[in-house]
Motif scaffolding. Structure first.
Motif, PDB file in Angstrom:
ATOM      1  N   PHE A 141       8.186   5.704 -14.791  1.00  0.00           N
ATOM      2  CA  PHE A 141       6.836   5.480 -14.278  1.00  0.00           C
ATOM      3  C   PHE A 141       6.153   6.785 -13.904  1.00  0.00           C
ATOM      4  O   PHE A 141       6.785   7.831 -13.772  1.00  0.00           O
ATOM      5  CB  PHE A 141       6.867   4.514 -13.082  1.00  0.00           C
ATOM      6  N   PHE A 180      -3.331   2.215  -4.549  1.00  0.00           N
ATOM      7  CA  PHE A 180      -2.442   3.136  -5.272  1.00  0.00           C
ATOM      8  C   PHE A 180      -1.925   2.437  -6.529  1.00  0.00           C
ATOM      9  O   PHE A 180      -1.795   1.216  -6.549  1.00  0.00           O
ATOM     10  CB  PHE A 180      -1.291   3.572  -4.365  1.00  0.00           C
ATOM     11  N   GLY A 181      -1.620   3.233  -7.557  1.00  0.00           N
ATOM     12  CA  GLY A 181      -1.203   2.626  -8.819  1.00  0.00           C
ATOM     13  C   GLY A 181      -0.052   3.376  -9.458  1.00  0.00           C
ATOM     14  O   GLY A 181      -0.074   4.595  -9.573  1.00  0.00           O
ATOM     15  N   GLU A 194       8.457   8.025  -2.242  1.00  0.00           N
ATOM     16  CA  GLU A 194       9.534   8.742  -2.942  1.00  0.00           C
ATOM     17  C   GLU A 194      10.020   9.948  -2.134  1.00  0.00           C
ATOM     18  O   GLU A 194      11.175  10.347  -2.222  1.00  0.00           O
ATOM     19  CB  GLU A 194       9.059   9.220  -4.315  1.00  0.00           C
ATOM     20  N   PHE A 220       2.574   5.380   2.094  1.00  0.00           N
ATOM     21  CA  PHE A 220       2.068   4.625   0.943  1.00  0.00           C
ATOM     22  C   PHE A 220       2.275   5.346  -0.387  1.00  0.00           C
ATOM     23  O   PHE A 220       2.370   6.577  -0.440  1.00  0.00           O
ATOM     24  CB  PHE A 220       0.583   4.314   1.137  1.00  0.00           C
ATOM     25  N   GLY A 221       2.291   4.532  -1.445  1.00  0.00           N
ATOM     26  CA  GLY A 221       2.286   5.012  -2.824  1.00  0.00           C
ATOM     27  C   GLY A 221       3.420   5.981  -3.118  1.00  0.00           C
ATOM     28  O   GLY A 221       4.559   5.776  -2.693  1.00  0.00           O
ATOM     29  N   MET A 222       3.067   7.037  -3.851  1.00  0.00           N
ATOM     30  CA  MET A 222       4.067   8.006  -4.311  1.00  0.00           C
ATOM     31  C   MET A 222       4.813   8.692  -3.162  1.00  0.00           C
ATOM     32  O   MET A 222       5.914   9.193  -3.352  1.00  0.00           O
ATOM     33  CB  MET A 222       3.402   9.066  -5.192  1.00  0.00           C
ATOM     34  N   TRP A 232       2.695   8.115 -11.310  1.00  0.00           N
ATOM     35  CA  TRP A 232       1.681   7.704 -10.335  1.00  0.00           C
ATOM     36  C   TRP A 232       0.305   8.071 -10.850  1.00  0.00           C
ATOM     37  O   TRP A 232       0.072   9.203 -11.265  1.00  0.00           O
ATOM     38  CB  TRP A 232       1.949   8.321  -8.973  1.00  0.00           C
ATOM     39  N   PRO A 290      -1.643   8.995  -0.042  1.00  0.00           N
ATOM     40  CA  PRO A 290      -1.762   9.847  -1.241  1.00  0.00           C
ATOM     41  C   PRO A 290      -3.102   9.592  -1.954  1.00  0.00           C
ATOM     42  O   PRO A 290      -3.868   8.723  -1.521  1.00  0.00           O
ATOM     43  CB  PRO A 290      -0.594   9.371  -2.101  1.00  0.00           C
ATOM     44  N   SER A 340      -0.667  -1.153  -5.339  1.00  0.00           N
ATOM     45  CA  SER A 340      -0.371  -1.452  -3.941  1.00  0.00           C
ATOM     46  C   SER A 340      -1.540  -0.894  -3.124  1.00  0.00           C
ATOM     47  O   SER A 340      -2.379  -0.167  -3.660  1.00  0.00           O
ATOM     48  CB  SER A 340       0.952  -0.812  -3.513  1.00  0.00           C
ATOM     49  N   ALA A 341      -1.605  -1.241  -1.857  1.00  0.00           N
ATOM     50  CA  ALA A 341      -2.735  -0.786  -1.037  1.00  0.00           C
ATOM     51  C   ALA A 341      -2.332  -0.697   0.422  1.00  0.00           C
ATOM     52  O   ALA A 341      -1.383  -1.358   0.859  1.00  0.00           O
ATOM     53  CB  ALA A 341      -3.905  -1.749  -1.184  1.00  0.00           C
ATOM     54  N   TYR A 342      -3.051   0.127   1.153  1.00  0.00           N
ATOM     55  CA  TYR A 342      -3.018   0.085   2.613  1.00  0.00           C
ATOM     56  C   TYR A 342      -4.040  -0.999   2.948  1.00  0.00           C
ATOM     57  O   TYR A 342      -5.221  -0.730   3.107  1.00  0.00           O
ATOM     58  CB  TYR A 342      -3.428   1.449   3.154  1.00  0.00           C
TER      59      TYR A 342
END
Lengths: 75, 151
Positions: free
Chosen positions: B144, B134-135, A11, A6-8, B146, A70, B62-64
């Motif tokens: 961008f 998450f953003g 990458e 998930f998220g960062m 995080w 994260p 976004s999210a889990y």
């Protein structure tokens, strides 16, 4: 075994799902992931097993849902 | 289609910003609950932070999702119990929310005001701390950064 990312951290892994041979426990998983994706070393993340934070070393089974998570940013 | 008779699974996420008219409708629905004496509302709005001299234009959330829904339901139930609330509601954005738009709506309702103040504050803090959302802050030049909630 599939690991959700998930998220960062996407990458670092290049994908939101990573395929691995099932490691015995979460500590081994963490080591293997960092070996495979070295930039994870510099990230803060935790492993969730079946949607619960693994705050100690947890044994893994083939049916477990495993995720790399994260820091949160909700709100 | 949607009836209130069956306790449906709570829907905590909306695609894009939380529309202010949705918030108004949500508040209006409480007029039938006559034991309520106080509502407290929290709205999170996307702020135009500066990152390396570049203004934030939007946050992509976004999210889990499955885990986030479980955590939100647990937080909601805990807070309702702890403060004896009449009810509590949460809506969080997923996807793009531009600066100036609403990304989080929390409404808590109780017979008296003090419980609603305390419950709302604690609930917002728990949502920021314990829910896997998450953003990604999208900057003016398309780059961008995080986002990370501080404790």
């Amino acid at each position: 075994m599939k690991v959700l990312v998930f998220g960062m951290l996407v990458e670092d892994t290049g994908n939101d799902v990573v395929e691995l041979v099932l490691p015995p426990d979460t500590e081994t998983l963490r080591r293997e992931l960092i070996y495979k994706f070295p930039s994870l070393q510099n990230r803060q993340f935790f492993i969730a097993v079946n949607q619960q934070k693994a705050d100690h070393n947890i044994m893994l089974g083939p049916d477990d849902e495993i995720a790399l998570i994260p820091p949160f940013a909700g709100g | 289609m949607s009836t209130e008779t069956v306790k449906a699974k709570k829907n905590f996420f909306v695609e894009g910003p939380v529309n202010p008219s949705l918030i108004a409708d949500s508040i209006a629905k409480h007029s039938t609950k006559k034991n309520i004496g106080a509502h407290d509302v929290f709205l999170g709005q996307v702020r135009e932070d500066m990152i390396d001299g570049k203004p934030v234009q939007a946050i992509e959330y976004s999210a889990y999702k499955e885990m986030a829904e479980k955590e939100l339901e647990r937080i909601r139930e805990d807070i309702i119990m702890k403060y004896n609330l009449t009810c509590a509601h949460v809506l969080h954005s997923i996807g793009i929310v531009k600066t100036g738009e609403i990304s989080l709506y929390v409404l808590v309702s109780s017979p008296h005001r003090q419980a609603s103040f305390d419950a709302c504050q604690e609930m917002v803090n728990l949502i920021k701390k314990e829910v896997p959302i998450f953003g990604k802050e999208i900057l003016e030049d398309g780059s961008f950064a995080w986002k990370e909630n501080k404790d």
